[in-house]
Design a protein around this motif. Structure first.
Motif, PDB file in Angstrom:
ATOM      1  N   MET A   1     -45.618  12.022  26.806  1.00 23.19           N
ATOM      2  CA  MET A   1     -46.700  12.980  26.910  1.00 23.19           C
ATOM      3  C   MET A   1     -46.223  14.339  26.414  1.00 23.19           C
ATOM      4  SD  MET A   1     -48.501  12.335  30.591  1.00 23.19           S
ATOM      5  CE  MET A   1     -50.187  12.783  30.254  1.00 23.19           C
ATOM      6  N   THR A   2     -47.107  14.996  25.730  1.00 27.79           N
ATOM      7  CA  THR A   2     -46.778  16.336  25.272  1.00 27.79           C
ATOM      8  C   THR A   2     -47.052  17.335  26.384  1.00 27.79           C
ATOM      9  OG1 THR A   2     -48.981  16.782  24.398  1.00 27.79           O
ATOM     10  CG2 THR A   2     -47.402  15.697  22.912  1.00 27.79           C
ATOM     11  N   GLU A   3     -46.607  18.531  26.152  1.00 24.36           N
ATOM     12  CA  GLU A   3     -46.805  19.587  27.144  1.00 24.36           C
ATOM     13  C   GLU A   3     -48.287  19.891  27.337  1.00 24.36           C
ATOM     14  OE1 GLU A   3     -45.768  24.272  27.332  1.00 24.36           O
ATOM     15  OE2 GLU A   3     -44.139  22.932  26.727  1.00 24.36           O
ATOM     16  N   MET A   4     -49.050  19.841  26.266  1.00 22.16           N
ATOM     17  CA  MET A   4     -50.488  20.108  26.363  1.00 22.16           C
ATOM     18  C   MET A   4     -51.220  19.022  27.160  1.00 22.16           C
ATOM     19  SD  MET A   4     -51.027  22.990  25.105  1.00 22.16           S
ATOM     20  CE  MET A   4     -52.799  23.010  24.973  1.00 22.16           C
ATOM     21  N   GLU A   5     -50.789  17.778  27.012  1.00 23.87           N
ATOM     22  CA  GLU A   5     -51.406  16.697  27.778  1.00 23.87           C
ATOM     23  C   GLU A   5     -51.112  16.842  29.263  1.00 23.87           C
ATOM     24  OE1 GLU A   5     -49.683  13.390  25.746  1.00 23.87           O
ATOM     25  OE2 GLU A   5     -51.491  13.037  24.544  1.00 23.87           O
ATOM     26  N   VAL A   6     -49.889  17.226  29.587  1.00 20.95           N
ATOM     27  CA  VAL A   6     -49.512  17.435  30.992  1.00 20.95           C
ATOM     28  C   VAL A   6     -50.331  18.578  31.589  1.00 20.95           C
ATOM     29  CG1 VAL A   6     -47.647  18.116  32.528  1.00 20.95           C
ATOM     30  CG2 VAL A   6     -47.200  16.485  30.706  1.00 20.95           C
ATOM     31  N   LEU A   7     -50.464  19.655  30.855  1.00 26.50           N
ATOM     32  CA  LEU A   7     -51.266  20.782  31.342  1.00 26.50           C
ATOM     33  C   LEU A   7     -52.733  20.397  31.492  1.00 26.50           C
ATOM     34  CD1 LEU A   7     -49.704  23.759  29.367  1.00 26.50           C
ATOM     35  CD2 LEU A   7     -49.466  23.227  31.793  1.00 26.50           C
ATOM     36  N   SER A   8     -53.221  19.559  30.595  1.00 25.49           N
ATOM     37  CA  SER A   8     -54.602  19.099  30.690  1.00 25.49           C
ATOM     38  C   SER A   8     -54.813  18.238  31.932  1.00 25.49           C
ATOM     39  CB  SER A   8     -54.961  18.311  29.437  1.00 25.49           C
ATOM     40  OG  SER A   8     -56.233  17.752  29.556  1.00 25.49           O
ATOM     41  N   VAL A   9     -53.863  17.353  32.217  1.00 21.96           N
ATOM     42  CA  VAL A   9     -53.955  16.518  33.420  1.00 21.96           C
ATOM     43  C   VAL A   9     -53.883  17.382  34.679  1.00 21.96           C
ATOM     44  CG1 VAL A   9     -52.756  14.746  34.769  1.00 21.96           C
ATOM     45  CG2 VAL A   9     -53.097  14.429  32.326  1.00 21.96           C
ATOM     46  N   MET A  10     -52.998  18.356  34.680  1.00 21.30           N
ATOM     47  CA  MET A  10     -52.891  19.238  35.847  1.00 21.30           C
ATOM     48  C   MET A  10     -54.177  20.038  36.041  1.00 21.30           C
ATOM     49  SD  MET A  10     -48.954  20.535  35.495  1.00 21.30           S
ATOM     50  CE  MET A  10     -49.147  21.782  36.732  1.00 21.30           C
ATOM     51  N   GLN A  11     -54.743  20.528  34.955  1.00 20.40           N
ATOM     52  CA  GLN A  11     -55.978  21.295  35.052  1.00 20.40           C
ATOM     53  C   GLN A  11     -57.124  20.429  35.559  1.00 20.40           C
ATOM     54  OE1 GLN A  11     -57.345  22.867  31.332  1.00 20.40           O
ATOM     55  NE2 GLN A  11     -58.887  24.174  32.288  1.00 20.40           N
ATOM     56  N   SER A  12     -57.234  19.225  35.046  1.00 20.90           N
ATOM     57  CA  SER A  12     -58.316  18.347  35.498  1.00 20.90           C
ATOM     58  C   SER A  12     -58.112  17.902  36.944  1.00 20.90           C
ATOM     59  CB  SER A  12     -58.464  17.143  34.572  1.00 20.90           C
ATOM     60  OG  SER A  12     -57.307  16.371  34.573  1.00 20.90           O
ATOM     61  N   SER A  13     -56.867  17.728  37.370  1.00 24.87           N
ATOM     62  CA  SER A  13     -56.636  17.348  38.766  1.00 24.87           C
ATOM     63  C   SER A  13     -56.994  18.482  39.717  1.00 24.87           C
ATOM     64  CB  SER A  13     -55.195  16.900  38.974  1.00 24.87           C
ATOM     65  OG  SER A  13     -54.307  17.967  38.761  1.00 24.87           O
ATOM     66  N   ILE A  14     -56.702  19.701  39.334  1.00 26.20           N
ATOM     67  CA  ILE A  14     -57.088  20.852  40.162  1.00 26.20           C
ATOM     68  C   ILE A  14     -58.602  20.982  40.206  1.00 26.20           C
ATOM     69  CG2 ILE A  14     -57.027  23.374  40.284  1.00 26.20           C
ATOM     70  CD1 ILE A  14     -54.122  23.192  39.271  1.00 26.20           C
ATOM     71  N   LEU A  15     -59.256  20.740  39.079  1.00 23.34           N
ATOM     72  CA  LEU A  15     -60.717  20.807  39.028  1.00 23.34           C
ATOM     73  C   LEU A  15     -61.353  19.733  39.906  1.00 23.34           C
ATOM     74  CD1 LEU A  15     -63.192  22.169  37.759  1.00 23.34           C
ATOM     75  CD2 LEU A  15     -63.035  20.475  35.939  1.00 23.34           C
ATOM     76  N   VAL A  16     -60.838  18.525  39.858  1.00 23.10           N
ATOM     77  CA  VAL A  16     -61.366  17.437  40.692  1.00 23.10           C
ATOM     78  C   VAL A  16     -61.139  17.735  42.169  1.00 23.10           C
ATOM     79  CG1 VAL A  16     -61.034  15.004  41.313  1.00 23.10           C
ATOM     80  CG2 VAL A  16     -61.258  15.658  38.927  1.00 23.10           C
ATOM     81  N   ALA A  17     -59.952  18.213  42.510  1.00 23.74           N
ATOM     82  CA  ALA A  17     -59.662  18.538  43.911  1.00 23.74           C
ATOM     83  C   ALA A  17     -60.588  19.644  44.414  1.00 23.74           C
ATOM     84  CB  ALA A  17     -58.207  18.953  44.061  1.00 23.74           C
ATOM     85  N   THR A  18     -60.857  20.625  43.575  1.00 27.08           N
ATOM     86  CA  THR A  18     -61.760  21.711  43.957  1.00 27.08           C
ATOM     87  C   THR A  18     -63.185  21.200  44.122  1.00 27.08           C
ATOM     88  OG1 THR A  18     -60.373  23.268  42.757  1.00 27.08           O
ATOM     89  CG2 THR A  18     -62.598  23.985  43.300  1.00 27.08           C
ATOM     90  N   LYS A  19     -63.634  20.340  43.205  1.00 30.56           N
ATOM     91  CA  LYS A  19     -64.981  19.786  43.312  1.00 30.56           C
ATOM     92  C   LYS A  19     -65.146  18.938  44.561  1.00 30.56           C
ATOM     93  CE  LYS A  19     -66.201  17.567  39.626  1.00 30.56           C
ATOM     94  NZ  LYS A  19     -66.487  16.987  38.296  1.00 30.56           N
ATOM     95  N   LEU A  20     -64.100  18.233  44.957  1.00 33.96           N
ATOM     96  CA  LEU A  20     -64.205  17.376  46.132  1.00 33.96           C
ATOM     97  C   LEU A  20     -64.113  18.163  47.437  1.00 33.96           C
ATOM     98  CD1 LEU A  20     -62.069  14.305  45.039  1.00 33.96           C
ATOM     99  CD2 LEU A  20     -64.554  14.527  45.066  1.00 33.96           C
ATOM    100  N   ALA A  21     -63.301  19.201  47.457  1.00 39.74           N
ATOM    101  CA  ALA A  21     -63.091  19.947  48.697  1.00 39.74           C
ATOM    102  C   ALA A  21     -64.117  21.059  48.914  1.00 39.74           C
ATOM    103  CB  ALA A  21     -61.694  20.554  48.701  1.00 39.74           C
ATOM    104  N   ALA A  22     -64.707  21.567  47.846  1.00 39.55           N
ATOM    105  CA  ALA A  22     -65.586  22.732  47.953  1.00 39.55           C
ATOM    106  C   ALA A  22     -66.788  22.534  48.874  1.00 39.55           C
ATOM    107  CB  ALA A  22     -66.036  23.177  46.565  1.00 39.55           C
TER     108      ALA A  22
END
Length: 86
Positions: A1-22
């Motif tokens: 995985m490239t650095e951009m893919e890792v950052l994309s996965v981290m960003q989407s995981s934070i977004l999903v966690a926020t959508k679920l907890a909000a």
């Protein structure tokens, strides 16, 4: 995985966690604020009064939005596995 893919996965995981907890966090915070205003107006300083309404509200939210939350988490998990395999 490239650095951009890792950052994309981290960003989407934070977004999903926020959508679920909000929904749960925001509505329990609002009900707590309303009950604390009522307690301040009536001068009833019992700490356990906020617990029961918050418990019922969280149960209601999970009943109403639980399928959406499960579907969101399932889609995210499928995307993660799809990225790992291909």
């Amino acid at each position: 995985m490239t650095e951009m893919e890792v950052l994309s996965v981290m960003q989407s995981s934070i977004l999903v966690a926020t959508k679920l907890a909000a929904p749960i966090l925001l509505l329990s915070m609002i009900i707590g604020l309303i009950i604390s205003i009522i307690q301040a107006a009536t001068q009833i300083n019992e700490q356990t009064i906020t617990f029961v309404p918050k418990l019922f509200l969280i149960a209601l939210i999970l009943l109403l939005a639980g399928s959406w939350m499960l579907q969101t988490m399932s889609d995210f998990t499928k995307d993660i596995f799809r990225m790992m395999l291909g």
